[in-house]
Scaffold this motif. Structure first.
Motif, PDB file in Angstrom:
ATOM      1  N   PHE A  56     -23.847 -13.035  11.620  1.00  0.00           N
ATOM      2  CA  PHE A  56     -22.814 -13.946  11.142  1.00  0.00           C
ATOM      3  C   PHE A  56     -23.265 -15.392  11.272  1.00  0.00           C
ATOM      4  CE2 PHE A  56     -20.622 -10.173  12.632  1.00  0.00           C
ATOM      5  CZ  PHE A  56     -19.675  -9.938  11.630  1.00  0.00           C
ATOM      6  N   ALA A  57     -22.723 -16.248  10.407  1.00  0.00           N
ATOM      7  CA  ALA A  57     -22.831 -17.703  10.538  1.00  0.00           C
ATOM      8  C   ALA A  57     -21.472 -18.172  11.049  1.00  0.00           C
ATOM      9  CB  ALA A  57     -23.137 -18.337   9.192  1.00  0.00           C
ATOM     10  N   ALA A  58     -21.450 -19.238  11.838  1.00  0.00           N
ATOM     11  CA  ALA A  58     -20.185 -19.742  12.383  1.00  0.00           C
ATOM     12  C   ALA A  58     -20.169 -21.260  12.371  1.00  0.00           C
ATOM     13  CB  ALA A  58     -19.985 -19.228  13.803  1.00  0.00           C
ATOM     14  N   ILE A  59     -18.992 -21.806  12.062  1.00  0.00           N
ATOM     15  CA  ILE A  59     -18.807 -23.252  12.143  1.00  0.00           C
ATOM     16  C   ILE A  59     -17.702 -23.554  13.155  1.00  0.00           C
ATOM     17  CG2 ILE A  59     -19.594 -23.795   9.807  1.00  0.00           C
ATOM     18  CD1 ILE A  59     -16.569 -23.996   9.019  1.00  0.00           C
ATOM     19  N   GLU A  78     -13.726 -21.241  16.037  1.00  0.00           N
ATOM     20  CA  GLU A  78     -14.817 -21.071  15.078  1.00  0.00           C
ATOM     21  C   GLU A  78     -14.360 -20.210  13.907  1.00  0.00           C
ATOM     22  OE1 GLU A  78     -18.896 -21.096  17.694  1.00  0.00           O
ATOM     23  OE2 GLU A  78     -18.015 -19.156  17.249  1.00  0.00           O
ATOM     24  N   ILE A  79     -14.992 -20.445  12.757  1.00  0.00           N
ATOM     25  CA  ILE A  79     -14.818 -19.557  11.608  1.00  0.00           C
ATOM     26  C   ILE A  79     -16.166 -18.907  11.352  1.00  0.00           C
ATOM     27  CG2 ILE A  79     -14.298 -19.391   9.155  1.00  0.00           C
ATOM     28  CD1 ILE A  79     -12.454 -21.803   9.510  1.00  0.00           C
ATOM     29  N   TRP A  80     -16.151 -17.594  11.245  1.00  0.00           N
ATOM     30  CA  TRP A  80     -17.378 -16.830  11.026  1.00  0.00           C
ATOM     31  C   TRP A  80     -17.454 -16.375   9.576  1.00  0.00           C
ATOM     32  CZ3 TRP A  80     -18.829 -12.992  15.482  1.00  0.00           C
ATOM     33  CH2 TRP A  80     -18.826 -13.672  16.707  1.00  0.00           C
ATOM     34  N   GLY A  81     -18.682 -16.249   9.090  1.00  0.00           N
ATOM     35  CA  GLY A  81     -18.916 -15.730   7.751  1.00  0.00           C
ATOM     36  C   GLY A  81     -20.130 -14.838   7.753  1.00  0.00           C
ATOM     37  N   ARG A  82     -20.230 -14.017   6.756  1.00  0.00           N
ATOM     38  CA  ARG A  82     -21.380 -13.117   6.649  1.00  0.00           C
ATOM     39  C   ARG A  82     -22.072 -13.316   5.317  1.00  0.00           C
ATOM     40  NH1 ARG A  82     -19.001  -7.344   7.581  1.00  0.00           N
ATOM     41  NH2 ARG A  82     -18.038  -8.386   9.297  1.00  0.00           N
ATOM     42  N   GLU A  83     -22.858 -12.355   4.915  1.00  0.00           N
ATOM     43  CA  GLU A  83     -23.604 -12.451   3.655  1.00  0.00           C
ATOM     44  C   GLU A  83     -22.643 -12.701   2.495  1.00  0.00           C
ATOM     45  OE1 GLU A  83     -27.251 -12.563   1.791  1.00  0.00           O
ATOM     46  OE2 GLU A  83     -27.010 -11.981   3.877  1.00  0.00           O
ATOM     47  N   ALA A  84     -22.909 -13.740   1.729  1.00  0.00           N
ATOM     48  CA  ALA A  84     -22.053 -14.081   0.590  1.00  0.00           C
ATOM     49  C   ALA A  84     -22.329 -13.136  -0.571  1.00  0.00           C
ATOM     50  CB  ALA A  84     -22.299 -15.516   0.170  1.00  0.00           C
ATOM     51  N   ARG A  85     -21.281 -12.689  -1.220  1.00  0.00           N
ATOM     52  CA  ARG A  85     -21.437 -11.810  -2.382  1.00  0.00           C
ATOM     53  C   ARG A  85     -21.703 -12.610  -3.645  1.00  0.00           C
ATOM     54  NH1 ARG A  85     -16.233  -8.127  -1.179  1.00  0.00           N
ATOM     55  NH2 ARG A  85     -16.972  -7.260   0.779  1.00  0.00           N
ATOM     56  N   PRO A 132     -16.167 -31.827 -14.069  1.00  0.00           N
ATOM     57  CA  PRO A 132     -16.614 -31.046 -12.909  1.00  0.00           C
ATOM     58  C   PRO A 132     -15.726 -31.315 -11.694  1.00  0.00           C
ATOM     59  CG  PRO A 132     -18.122 -32.869 -13.342  1.00  0.00           C
ATOM     60  CD  PRO A 132     -17.113 -32.873 -14.446  1.00  0.00           C
ATOM     61  N   VAL A 133     -15.375 -30.249 -10.988  1.00  0.00           N
ATOM     62  CA  VAL A 133     -14.583 -30.341  -9.758  1.00  0.00           C
ATOM     63  C   VAL A 133     -15.175 -29.386  -8.727  1.00  0.00           C
ATOM     64  CG1 VAL A 133     -12.415 -30.998 -10.896  1.00  0.00           C
ATOM     65  CG2 VAL A 133     -12.938 -28.599 -10.549  1.00  0.00           C
ATOM     66  N   VAL A 134     -14.980 -29.709  -7.462  1.00  0.00           N
ATOM     67  CA  VAL A 134     -15.424 -28.812  -6.393  1.00  0.00           C
ATOM     68  C   VAL A 134     -14.465 -27.635  -6.345  1.00  0.00           C
ATOM     69  CG1 VAL A 134     -15.853 -28.562  -3.929  1.00  0.00           C
ATOM     70  CG2 VAL A 134     -16.439 -30.705  -5.084  1.00  0.00           C
ATOM     71  N   ARG A 135     -14.987 -26.422  -6.557  1.00  0.00           N
ATOM     72  CA  ARG A 135     -14.164 -25.209  -6.540  1.00  0.00           C
ATOM     73  C   ARG A 135     -14.189 -24.526  -5.176  1.00  0.00           C
ATOM     74  NH1 ARG A 135     -10.670 -24.450 -10.757  1.00  0.00           N
ATOM     75  NH2 ARG A 135     -11.693 -24.985 -12.680  1.00  0.00           N
ATOM     76  N   GLU A 136     -15.365 -24.488  -4.563  1.00  0.00           N
ATOM     77  CA  GLU A 136     -15.546 -23.846  -3.264  1.00  0.00           C
ATOM     78  C   GLU A 136     -16.526 -24.672  -2.452  1.00  0.00           C
ATOM     79  OE1 GLU A 136     -16.892 -19.834  -3.829  1.00  0.00           O
ATOM     80  OE2 GLU A 136     -15.355 -19.426  -5.316  1.00  0.00           O
ATOM     81  N   VAL A 137     -16.452 -24.496  -1.139  1.00  0.00           N
ATOM     82  CA  VAL A 137     -17.419 -25.114  -0.243  1.00  0.00           C
ATOM     83  C   VAL A 137     -17.992 -24.035   0.660  1.00  0.00           C
ATOM     84  CG1 VAL A 137     -16.337 -27.403  -0.297  1.00  0.00           C
ATOM     85  CG2 VAL A 137     -15.639 -25.742   1.444  1.00  0.00           C
ATOM     86  N   TYR A 138     -19.179 -24.299   1.207  1.00  0.00           N
ATOM     87  CA  TYR A 138     -19.786 -23.319   2.103  1.00  0.00           C
ATOM     88  C   TYR A 138     -20.763 -23.990   3.045  1.00  0.00           C
ATOM     89  CZ  TYR A 138     -23.586 -23.396  -1.357  1.00  0.00           C
ATOM     90  OH  TYR A 138     -24.583 -23.785  -2.210  1.00  0.00           O
ATOM     91  N   TRP A 139     -20.949 -23.348   4.191  1.00  0.00           N
ATOM     92  CA  TRP A 139     -21.858 -23.808   5.227  1.00  0.00           C
ATOM     93  C   TRP A 139     -22.884 -22.704   5.478  1.00  0.00           C
ATOM     94  CZ3 TRP A 139     -16.636 -24.285   5.116  1.00  0.00           C
ATOM     95  CH2 TRP A 139     -16.077 -25.558   5.287  1.00  0.00           C
ATOM     96  N   THR A 140     -24.171 -23.036   5.458  1.00  0.00           N
ATOM     97  CA  THR A 140     -25.239 -22.059   5.660  1.00  0.00           C
ATOM     98  C   THR A 140     -25.957 -22.308   6.980  1.00  0.00           C
ATOM     99  OG1 THR A 140     -26.750 -23.443   4.388  1.00  0.00           O
ATOM    100  CG2 THR A 140     -25.607 -21.690   3.189  1.00  0.00           C
ATOM    101  N   LEU A 141     -26.680 -21.309   7.445  1.00  0.00           N
ATOM    102  CA  LEU A 141     -27.356 -21.395   8.741  1.00  0.00           C
ATOM    103  C   LEU A 141     -28.392 -22.517   8.835  1.00  0.00           C
ATOM    104  CD1 LEU A 141     -27.903 -17.676   9.776  1.00  0.00           C
ATOM    105  CD2 LEU A 141     -26.441 -19.369  10.886  1.00  0.00           C
ATOM    106  N   ASP A 142     -28.911 -22.972   7.708  1.00  0.00           N
ATOM    107  CA  ASP A 142     -29.914 -24.033   7.747  1.00  0.00           C
ATOM    108  C   ASP A 142     -29.309 -25.425   7.923  1.00  0.00           C
ATOM    109  OD1 ASP A 142     -28.764 -24.056   5.209  1.00  0.00           O
ATOM    110  OD2 ASP A 142     -30.621 -24.614   4.202  1.00  0.00           O
TER     111      ASP A 142
END
Length: 133
Positions: free
Chosen positions: A123-126, A53-60, A101-111
């Protein structure tokens, strides 16, 4: 699997998971993303490899609460980073390159389906399918 893909992913043996065709080569399953290792997360790769899994926290930067952030595609050779495969489609943050336009970053949220809450919502985890330095 093409030799340049094996070298980029540091694969000495074919992956044991189901592969998919990307148009130019056979890749391990899941879409390919990467994360950069910084001073505060130098041991992240070992944790990810052990847990799957990869964990993440509050995005800045990105609004929307807890999330796991990454960049699209393989990491550049020689950079302190690791690549991984995930079959959960991320949300995209766009930028512009040469006026397009190009995709610079991607992210996964809890919803999002498949994204888990860890340690009481801190934490959120994928789940990931594979990871390589």
């Amino acid at each position: 699997m093409a030799d340049h893909v094996n070298a980029a992913l540091n694969l000495s043996e074919p992956p044991s998971r189901k592969a998919k065709t990307t148009g130019i080569a056979i890749m391990p399953s899941g879409d390919v993303f990467h994360r950069v290792l910084l001073r505060h997360n130098q041991d992240e790769y070992e944790k990810v490899e052990a847990s799957g899994e990869i964990w993440g926290r509050e995005a800045r930067v990105l609004a929307g609460g807890l999330c796991v952030q990454a960049y699209p595609g393989l990491h550049e050779p020689g950079t302190p980073a690791y690549s991984f495969g995930c079959d959960i489609t991320p949300k995209s943050k766009f930028g512009f390159r040469n006026g397009r336009p190009v995709v610079r970053e991607v992210y996964w949220t809890l919803d999002m389906p498949g994204v888990k809450s860890r340690e009481g919502g801190k934490f959120a985890a994928i789940p990931i399918l594979w990871c390589r330095r």
